[in-house]
Design a protein around this motif. Structure first.
Motif: not given
Length: 251
Positions: A44-51, A53-58, A225-236
């Motif tokens: 919707g705005h600059p910053g939304d994709p980064e917040y 999906c930023g890790g996935t984008i990288a 991350g807790i749900e998926s067994g990682h330190k940090q994760a993004e969910g989709y």
């Protein structure tokens, strides 16, 4: 779709193998193994994709894929007497964030807080997205509390239907509980290795109180991350009629 998401959430709770993590999805481990993909992340705005999906984008950009961050607006408020100054500042922040993530910024040309969804805007957005030839598109959850998030989610969905459901369609979350509600992921991406770049990209939006909002979003990625067994994760959530598309894994 919402009913299906609820069914998936139930399946996850009883440990049926419907939710997937990036570690389970090997096809995109090497960019040489697959052709370069076009990945579009809308917000919707600059910053939304980064917040959201930023890790996935990288992860995608590190694997050599072409990533576009497509913002519905430039973040300016229509009642701001310094409209052009605000717009220029938000554009500059978006460009800086995209440089950090090795992505390209694009704008759909609407106004912050004044999104329009009508036949003309459906047509314009369809042509804009079709010109990118996406293999996969990420967008906001359609019942987010922010009207601009809901608007671009509907614009993406209409374009997906018009394009014959050819690209993979995933929904992402931002500020879960404050903005995104009733979100139960079907897929996860381990962002432990790319989280520092995500943080830097979010902090590139210096005018948008990153100390407040990144702390909130980090709670979400730690929970996923807790749900998926990682330190940090993004969910989709993958749309049930979307082509099944392997998410990236960090190298």
């Amino acid at each position: 779709m919402l009913n299906q998401a609820g069914l998936l959430g139930t399946a996850i709770a009883v440990a049926l193998p419907l939710a997937q993590t990036a570690a389970d999805q090997l096809p995109l481990q090497s960019p040489a193994a697959k052709p370069k993909l076009k990945v579009v992340v809308t917000g919707g705005h600059p910053g939304d994709p980064e917040y959201g999906c930023g890790g996935t984008i990288a992860c995608y950009s590190d694997l050599g894929h072409d990533v576009v961050l497509l913002y519905l607006n430039r973040g300016e408020w229509p009642e701001n007497p310094l409209l052009e100054d605000a717009k220029s500042m938000r554009i500059a922040e978006a460009r800086k964030a995209c440089e950090i993530l090795k992505a390209r910024p694009a704008f759909a040309g609407q106004i912050n807080g004044a999104a329009i969804i009508d036949p003309a805007h459906y047509d314009a957005f369809h042509h804009l997205l079709e010109a990118e030839h996406p293999d996969v598109v990420f967008t906001h959850w359609p019942i987010d509390n922010h009207a601009d998030h809901r608007a671009i989610s509907l614009l993406v969905y209409e374009a997906w239907l018009r394009m014959g459901k050819r690209f993979a369609l995933y929904y992402y979350e931002v500020s879960n509980g404050e903005d995104t509600v009733q979100f139960t992921p079907t897929h996860y991406v381990n962002i432990t290795g790319t989280e520092p770049r995500k943080r830097s990209a979010c902090y590139a939006h210096a005018s948008q109180a990153p100390d407040k909002f990144y702390a909130l979003q980090e709670l979400v990625t730690k929970m996923r991350g807790i749900e998926s067994g990682h330190k940090q994760a993004e969910g989709y959530i993958r749309h049930v009629q979307s082509p099944d598309f392997s998410l990236p894994m960090a190298s």
